[in-house]
Scaffold this motif. Structure first.
Motif, PDB file in Angstrom:
ATOM      1  N   LEU A 188      -4.897  54.621  68.932  1.00  0.00           N
ATOM      2  CA  LEU A 188      -3.128  53.842  68.716  1.00  0.00           C
ATOM      3  C   LEU A 188      -2.629  53.204  67.179  1.00  0.00           C
ATOM      4  CD1 LEU A 188      -3.937  50.002  71.173  1.00  0.00           C
ATOM      5  CD2 LEU A 188      -3.025  52.624  71.787  1.00  0.00           C
ATOM      6  N   GLN A 189      -2.997  53.144  66.949  1.00  0.00           N
ATOM      7  CA  GLN A 189      -3.050  53.438  65.552  1.00  0.00           C
ATOM      8  C   GLN A 189      -1.849  54.784  64.531  1.00  0.00           C
ATOM      9  OE1 GLN A 189      -3.306  51.357  62.719  1.00  0.00           O
ATOM     10  NE2 GLN A 189      -2.047  51.733  61.210  1.00  0.00           N
ATOM     11  N   ALA A 190      -2.125  56.394  65.670  1.00  0.00           N
ATOM     12  CA  ALA A 190      -0.902  57.052  65.533  1.00  0.00           C
ATOM     13  C   ALA A 190       0.211  56.662  66.177  1.00  0.00           C
ATOM     14  CB  ALA A 190      -2.284  58.320  65.595  1.00  0.00           C
ATOM     15  N   LEU A 191       0.680  55.864  67.097  1.00  0.00           N
ATOM     16  CA  LEU A 191       1.332  55.683  67.748  1.00  0.00           C
ATOM     17  C   LEU A 191       2.077  54.326  67.380  1.00  0.00           C
ATOM     18  CD1 LEU A 191       0.042  56.086  71.368  1.00  0.00           C
ATOM     19  CD2 LEU A 191       1.173  57.443  70.181  1.00  0.00           C
ATOM     20  N   LYS A 192       1.664  53.832  65.910  1.00  0.00           N
ATOM     21  CA  LYS A 192       2.377  52.576  65.642  1.00  0.00           C
ATOM     22  C   LYS A 192       3.321  52.256  65.786  1.00  0.00           C
ATOM     23  CE  LYS A 192      -1.342  49.214  64.689  1.00  0.00           C
ATOM     24  NZ  LYS A 192      -1.737  48.440  63.572  1.00  0.00           N
ATOM     25  N   ALA A 193       3.946  54.133  64.799  1.00  0.00           N
ATOM     26  CA  ALA A 193       5.223  53.929  64.376  1.00  0.00           C
ATOM     27  C   ALA A 193       6.831  54.649  66.109  1.00  0.00           C
ATOM     28  CB  ALA A 193       5.724  54.992  63.224  1.00  0.00           C
ATOM     29  N   ASP A 194       5.859  54.796  67.057  1.00  0.00           N
ATOM     30  CA  ASP A 194       6.509  54.713  67.994  1.00  0.00           C
ATOM     31  C   ASP A 194       6.566  53.818  69.400  1.00  0.00           C
ATOM     32  OD1 ASP A 194       6.055  58.071  68.198  1.00  0.00           O
ATOM     33  OD2 ASP A 194       4.565  56.900  67.085  1.00  0.00           O
ATOM     34  N   PHE A 195       6.044  52.519  68.422  1.00  0.00           N
ATOM     35  CA  PHE A 195       6.593  51.468  69.883  1.00  0.00           C
ATOM     36  C   PHE A 195       7.236  49.816  69.414  1.00  0.00           C
ATOM     37  CE2 PHE A 195       3.947  54.281  72.426  1.00  0.00           C
ATOM     38  CZ  PHE A 195       4.726  54.982  73.061  1.00  0.00           C
ATOM     39  N   VAL A 196       7.544  49.859  69.531  1.00  0.00           N
ATOM     40  CA  VAL A 196       7.934  47.957  69.279  1.00  0.00           C
ATOM     41  C   VAL A 196       6.277  47.337  69.247  1.00  0.00           C
ATOM     42  CG1 VAL A 196       9.269  46.125  69.613  1.00  0.00           C
ATOM     43  CG2 VAL A 196      10.138  48.307  69.888  1.00  0.00           C
ATOM     44  N   ALA A 197       5.791  47.249  70.258  1.00  0.00           N
ATOM     45  CA  ALA A 197       5.020  47.209  70.701  1.00  0.00           C
ATOM     46  C   ALA A 197       4.091  47.632  71.552  1.00  0.00           C
ATOM     47  CB  ALA A 197       4.717  45.310  71.205  1.00  0.00           C
ATOM     48  N   MET A 198       1.957  46.585  72.042  1.00  0.00           N
ATOM     49  CA  MET A 198       1.726  47.069  72.298  1.00  0.00           C
ATOM     50  C   MET A 198       0.518  45.897  73.048  1.00  0.00           C
ATOM     51  SD  MET A 198      -0.225  50.531  70.967  1.00  0.00           S
ATOM     52  CE  MET A 198       1.266  51.951  69.226  1.00  0.00           C
ATOM     53  N   LYS A 199       0.648  46.264  74.550  1.00  0.00           N
ATOM     54  CA  LYS A 199      -0.573  45.634  75.405  1.00  0.00           C
ATOM     55  C   LYS A 199      -1.514  46.023  74.842  1.00  0.00           C
ATOM     56  CE  LYS A 199       3.145  42.937  77.823  1.00  0.00           C
ATOM     57  NZ  LYS A 199       3.306  42.877  79.403  1.00  0.00           N
ATOM     58  N   SER A 200      -2.652  45.561  73.836  1.00  0.00           N
ATOM     59  CA  SER A 200      -4.151  46.861  74.359  1.00  0.00           C
ATOM     60  C   SER A 200      -5.677  46.015  74.303  1.00  0.00           C
ATOM     61  CB  SER A 200      -3.933  47.543  72.669  1.00  0.00           C
ATOM     62  OG  SER A 200      -3.456  46.409  71.628  1.00  0.00           O
ATOM     63  N   ALA A 201      -5.070  44.229  74.415  1.00  0.00           N
ATOM     64  CA  ALA A 201      -6.066  43.493  74.512  1.00  0.00           C
ATOM     65  C   ALA A 201      -6.026  42.854  75.463  1.00  0.00           C
ATOM     66  CB  ALA A 201      -6.015  42.285  73.486  1.00  0.00           C
ATOM     67  N   PHE A 202      -6.953  41.304  76.027  1.00  0.00           N
ATOM     68  CA  PHE A 202      -7.125  40.903  76.994  1.00  0.00           C
ATOM     69  C   PHE A 202      -7.090  39.267  76.582  1.00  0.00           C
ATOM     70  CE2 PHE A 202      -9.531  44.291  78.311  1.00  0.00           C
ATOM     71  CZ  PHE A 202      -8.891  45.413  79.490  1.00  0.00           C
ATOM     72  N   GLY A 203      -6.383  38.555  77.263  1.00  0.00           N
ATOM     73  CA  GLY A 203      -6.210  37.295  76.946  1.00  0.00           C
ATOM     74  C   GLY A 203      -4.959  36.674  77.414  1.00  0.00           C
ATOM     75  N   GLY A 204      -4.250  36.683  78.486  1.00  0.00           N
ATOM     76  CA  GLY A 204      -2.852  36.157  78.543  1.00  0.00           C
ATOM     77  C   GLY A 204      -1.758  35.527  77.666  1.00  0.00           C
ATOM     78  N   VAL A 205      -2.334  34.310  77.383  1.00  0.00           N
ATOM     79  CA  VAL A 205      -1.860  32.923  76.782  1.00  0.00           C
ATOM     80  C   VAL A 205      -2.426  33.394  75.010  1.00  0.00           C
ATOM     81  CG1 VAL A 205      -1.746  30.290  76.410  1.00  0.00           C
ATOM     82  CG2 VAL A 205      -1.920  31.630  78.525  1.00  0.00           C
ATOM     83  N   VAL A 206      -1.303  33.373  74.398  1.00  0.00           N
ATOM     84  CA  VAL A 206      -1.162  33.656  72.715  1.00  0.00           C
ATOM     85  C   VAL A 206      -1.912  32.652  72.173  1.00  0.00           C
ATOM     86  CG1 VAL A 206       0.366  34.487  70.512  1.00  0.00           C
ATOM     87  CG2 VAL A 206      -0.460  35.576  73.047  1.00  0.00           C
ATOM     88  N   ALA A 207      -2.862  32.520  71.160  1.00  0.00           N
ATOM     89  CA  ALA A 207      -3.414  30.933  70.788  1.00  0.00           C
ATOM     90  C   ALA A 207      -1.811  30.885  69.134  1.00  0.00           C
ATOM     91  CB  ALA A 207      -4.745  31.432  70.263  1.00  0.00           C
ATOM     92  N   ASP A 208      -1.833  31.445  69.014  1.00  0.00           N
ATOM     93  CA  ASP A 208      -0.869  31.481  67.018  1.00  0.00           C
ATOM     94  C   ASP A 208       0.264  32.686  67.614  1.00  0.00           C
ATOM     95  OD1 ASP A 208       0.550  30.241  65.526  1.00  0.00           O
ATOM     96  OD2 ASP A 208      -1.338  30.967  64.268  1.00  0.00           O
ATOM     97  N   MET A 209       1.601  32.474  67.189  1.00  0.00           N
ATOM     98  CA  MET A 209       2.674  33.098  67.746  1.00  0.00           C
ATOM     99  C   MET A 209       2.607  34.217  65.917  1.00  0.00           C
ATOM    100  SD  MET A 209       3.364  33.806  70.655  1.00  0.00           S
ATOM    101  CE  MET A 209       4.054  34.836  70.072  1.00  0.00           C
ATOM    102  N   GLN A 210       2.435  32.638  64.932  1.00  0.00           N
ATOM    103  CA  GLN A 210       2.383  33.847  63.800  1.00  0.00           C
ATOM    104  C   GLN A 210       0.933  34.449  63.255  1.00  0.00           C
ATOM    105  OE1 GLN A 210       4.981  32.758  62.060  1.00  0.00           O
ATOM    106  NE2 GLN A 210       6.081  30.802  63.385  1.00  0.00           N
ATOM    107  N   THR A 211       0.748  34.870  63.787  1.00  0.00           N
ATOM    108  CA  THR A 211      -0.837  35.570  63.754  1.00  0.00           C
ATOM    109  C   THR A 211      -0.952  36.177  64.434  1.00  0.00           C
ATOM    110  OG1 THR A 211      -2.342  33.534  64.775  1.00  0.00           O
ATOM    111  CG2 THR A 211      -1.826  33.732  62.075  1.00  0.00           C
TER     112      THR A 211
END
Length: 280
Positions: free
Chosen positions: A167-190
């Motif tokens: 994924l590191q090689a593709l970061k510049a190609d995308f605005v964001a990535m869904k690459s983990a589990f756990g649907g509710v985000v705990a903290d938007m700032q981090t």
């Protein structure tokens, strides 16, 4: 009298110091992210693998309720090849077409992966090969929707190809990535925009889906819900459960900002830029 005045001065100095300390602590704390229209949570609805039931059931339901979602296409699938004009129309309706790789490679060595074919085994796919394929996928998607900014969803949540992180090689190609589990985000700032978690739902009731978005509203963050089949196909939720969630979101627009993942993450990243940098 002199002792009283001295004591009063000490009290004022102490009070001023406390105010300065509290102000400094407040400035050091992350400010809560304010959602558009003062909504309490953002909701990203995603549909993986480019399935027929998504075109036949999910898209009409979303459009009927006036909600936007993200569709992560496995670009080598029969449904993309045979129903390309319909996917193009999905994009024209304001939904996002996201990248879900060409062939949906997953790690065959993971538990319950007997369905992974030798040709599409991530354990034997070189990272450089996968990165090149994902970039070809972006070109194909641009031919469908004319857009350049989009997001990525890692198939099966697997992050290594032939044992190497890709994924590191593709970061510049995308605005964001869904690459983990756990649907509710705990903290938007981090939140790491390139490691956003998802809640993959299957055989889930409408009440359970609604409970997910309510948790996000209580936290003031966002929730990422990933569907596969809707009323058919595999890993499915019923048409009724899906409809109950959409009705809830559409009936509570003041609480939930439901939009494509790319729009939400562009907003999040813009809000997290320090004010001093915005003015430059």
């Amino acid at each position: 009298m002199r002792a009283d005045r001295s004591h009063a001065r000490r009290v004022r100095v102490f009070a001023l110091a406390m105010l300065i300390s509290v102000a400094a602590q407040a400035q050091s704390l992350p400010s809560p992210l304010v959602w558009p229209h003062q909504a309490r949570a953002a909701v990203s609805l995603a549909y993986d693998d480019a399935l027929d039931s998504q075109l036949d059931i999910a898209v009409p339901a979303l459009n009927r309720h006036g909600l936007k979602a993200s569709f992560y296409l496995t670009l080598g699938s029969d449904t993309v090849r045979e129903r390309m004009a319909e996917w193009r129309e999905v994009a024209a309706q304001g939904h996002e077409l996201g990248n879900h790789t060409l062939f949906h490679q997953c790690a065959g060595s993971a538990p319950d992966r007997g369905w992974v074919s030798a040709d599409n085994d991530l354990d034997t796919t070189r990272a450089t090969q996968l990165v090149a394929q994902v970039r070809v996928g972006n070109t194909l998607l641009q031919a469908l929707d004319g857009r350049q900014e989009r997001t990525f969803a890692a198939p099966c949540g697997d992050l290594r190809a032939s044992g190497e992180p890709y994924l590191q090689a593709l970061k510049a190609d995308f605005v964001a990535m869904k690459s983990a589990f756990g649907g509710v985000v705990a903290d938007m700032q981090t939140l790491d925009p390139y490691a956003v978690g998802v809640e993959v739902v299957s055989d889930t009731t409408g009440a359970q889906l609604i409970a997910l978005v309510e948790r996000a509203a209580a936290a003031g963050t966002m929730v990422n819900i990933t569907f596969h089949g809707v009323g058919g196909d595999y890993l499915a939720v019923s048409r009724q459960a899906h409809e109950e969630l959409l009705h809830h979101l559409a009936s509570h627009r003041a609480i939930y900002w439901t939009d494509t993942f790319v729009n939400i993450m562009q907003y999040v990243k813009a809000q997290r830029i320090p004010q001093a940098h915005r003015s430059q």
